[in-house]
Design an enzyme around this catalytic site. Structure first.
Site, PDB file in Angstrom:
ATOM      1  NE  ARG A  41      53.249  69.346   1.991  1.00 29.73           N
ATOM      2  CZ  ARG A  41      52.345  68.420   2.260  1.00 29.73           C
ATOM      3  NH1 ARG A  41      51.069  68.694   2.120  1.00 29.73           N
ATOM      4  NH2 ARG A  41      52.714  67.227   2.648  1.00 29.73           N
ATOM      5  CE  LYS A  50      48.997  52.469  12.394  1.00 31.56           C
ATOM      6  NZ  LYS A  50      47.795  52.132  11.716  1.00 31.56           N
ATOM      7  N   GLY A  84      55.689  62.682   6.962  1.00 36.14           N
ATOM      8  CA  GLY A  84      55.011  63.922   7.351  1.00 36.14           C
ATOM      9  C   GLY A  84      55.481  64.463   8.688  1.00 36.14           C
ATOM     10  N   GLY A  99      53.190  60.214   2.283  1.00 34.56           N
ATOM     11  CA  GLY A  99      52.776  58.945   1.681  1.00 34.56           C
ATOM     12  C   GLY A  99      53.506  58.651   0.379  1.00 34.56           C
TER      13      GLY A  99
END
Ligand code: ADP
Ligand code: MG
Length: 397
Positions: free
Chosen positions: A38, A199, A352, A375
């Site tokens: 990052r 999920k 992620g 996200g």
């Protein structure tokens, strides 16, 4: 991209506040940064500003201090790493607002870099408190947002501050919006989307939004169990979102109607319990034992997915194919990472965990784009406006 960038604004000699995403994984006790991607991702913007003799004021959050000063979540280890990478000194501030910080800012000469203290040491950051945002804005003449990873949050340093300063995108922000934007508006066909992860519920919005564009939808990972169950297979003790079976069914119907080919695993690796010692066993999806859990896609599925993905011009991948954290269940995920890395097609990786795997395998440079925003990239692909992007100046104005 219809937003102004740092190329569209005169930065020379100006104080430029850059919101970066330096929320890197680090060992709180030792301050050792375990993955600096990052920081490296923000270098093009920072170098551009330094080269043009702007006074560079960097601002980021680190971890989840929840509005309090937390030892171990200070920015100094990051300043040191940034300084090593960019090969010029990076000074730090005792806070992110206040008179001591203003003094540090006043000392800056063109081309200097100052890294403010963890912005989330103040609860007013996440609350997007207007006066906090205004105080932060007072430090600078121009605001640059290069923190794509937090652009889905309405915080003082991502949204509030933009009310008070000319606000433009940095190069990382621009690159992210372009790569992900192309997927939504202009993918080269055939276009495959490979989905995995834990999920279904996390990914439904995205599947619905991209269904119109995809030619191939391939589903592995934990979420495959819900789709297999909805297709009539027994999935033993696999992670199931029972209330999502109807939705999985509806998505399969919608895919068919829109002419997208849907691929589910034909064989899977199962185990009795998910732990370091547990061994896996390959079974066809028609023969999953009642007391077993799906933990990876099987070799036939790897072959099936690979054969079809190889035909595509654009591939978007989000979500591991199995419980990749344990090496014995990571084969499917690794195979997909290798496959994409060696394709000539446009390959975009988001999420992620998925980005982390690609970095760990040292394959990031072989992908067209690896999104730094988990996200944020999901929200973007769901078709939502990111508040941190909305507030930036439009091109042509
Ligand atoms: P990303 O962060 O890339 O968007 P997700 O957060 O959706 O990915 O999912 C990552 C998690 O999914 C990993 O922790 C991985 O262990 C888990 N996972 C993948 N396959 C399975 C499975 N079959 N059963 C349980 N968990 C799984
Ligand atoms: Mg995740």
């Amino acid at each position: 991209m219809n937003k102004k960038t740092i190329r569209d604004i005169a930065v020379e000699g100006n104080r430029v506040l850059v919101r970066v995403d330096f929320n890197v994984p680090l060992d709180i006790k030792t301050g050792v940064i375990t993955d600096d991607s990052r920081i490296r991702a923000a270098l093009p913007t920072i170098k551009y500003l330094v080269d043009r003799k702007a006074k560079v004021i960097l601002c980021s959050h680190l971890g989840r201090p929840k509005g309090k000063v937390v030892e171990g979540l200070g920015m100094s280890p990051i300043a040191r790493r940034l300084s090593q990478l960019i090969k010029i000194p990076v000074s730090t501030a005792p806070d992110c607002i206040g008179s001591d910080v203003e003094k540090e800012v006043n000392k800056l000469k063109g081309g200097d870099i100052l890294l403010l203290e963890n912005i989330r040491f103040h609860a007013k950051e996440e609350a997007n408190d207007p006066s906090f945002a205004q105080t932060l804005a007072k430090l600078a003449d121009i605001y640059v947002d290069d923190a794509f990873g937090t652009a889905h949050r309405s915080h003082a340093s991502t949204v509030g501050v933009a009310k008070h300063l000319p606000a433009v995108a940095g190069f990382l922000m621009e690159k992210e919006l372009k790569a992900l934007g192309d997927i939504l508006t202009d993918p080269k066909h055939p276009f495959a989307t490979l989905l995995g992860g834990a999920k279904v519920s996390d990914k439904i919005g995205m599947i619905q939004n991209i269904l119109d564009k995809v030619d191939l939808l391939l589903i592995g990972g934990g979420m495959a169990a819900t789709f297999l169950k909805a297709s009539g297979y027994e999935v033993g003790l696999s992670l199931l979102e029972a209330n999502k079976q109807g939705l999985a069914h509806a998505l399969m119907g919608a895919a068919k109607q829109k002419g997208a080919s849907l691929f589910l695993p034909t064989d899977v690796m199962v185990t009795s319990s998910i732990n370091e010692e547990a061994a896996g066993e390959i079974v066809p999806v028609g023969g999953i034992p009642a007391d077993k859990i799906i933990v990876d896609i099987g070799p036939k599925t790897i072959e099936l997915f690979s054969k079809n993905i190889k035909k595509c011009q654009t591939v978007f991948w989000n979500g591991p194919m199995g419980v990749y954290e344990m090496p014995q269940f990571s084969r499917g995920t690794k195979a997909m990472a290798e496959l994409l890395a060696n394709m000539k097609a446009t390959t975009v990786v988001g999420g992620g965990s998925t980005a982390e795997i690609v970095e760990e395998m040292n394959l990031a440079h072989k992908m067209t784009h690896v999104s730094t925003g988990g996200g944020a990239s999901l929200n973007f692909l769901e078709g939502k406006m990111l508040p941190g992007v909305t507030v930036l100046l439009d091109k042509g104005k």
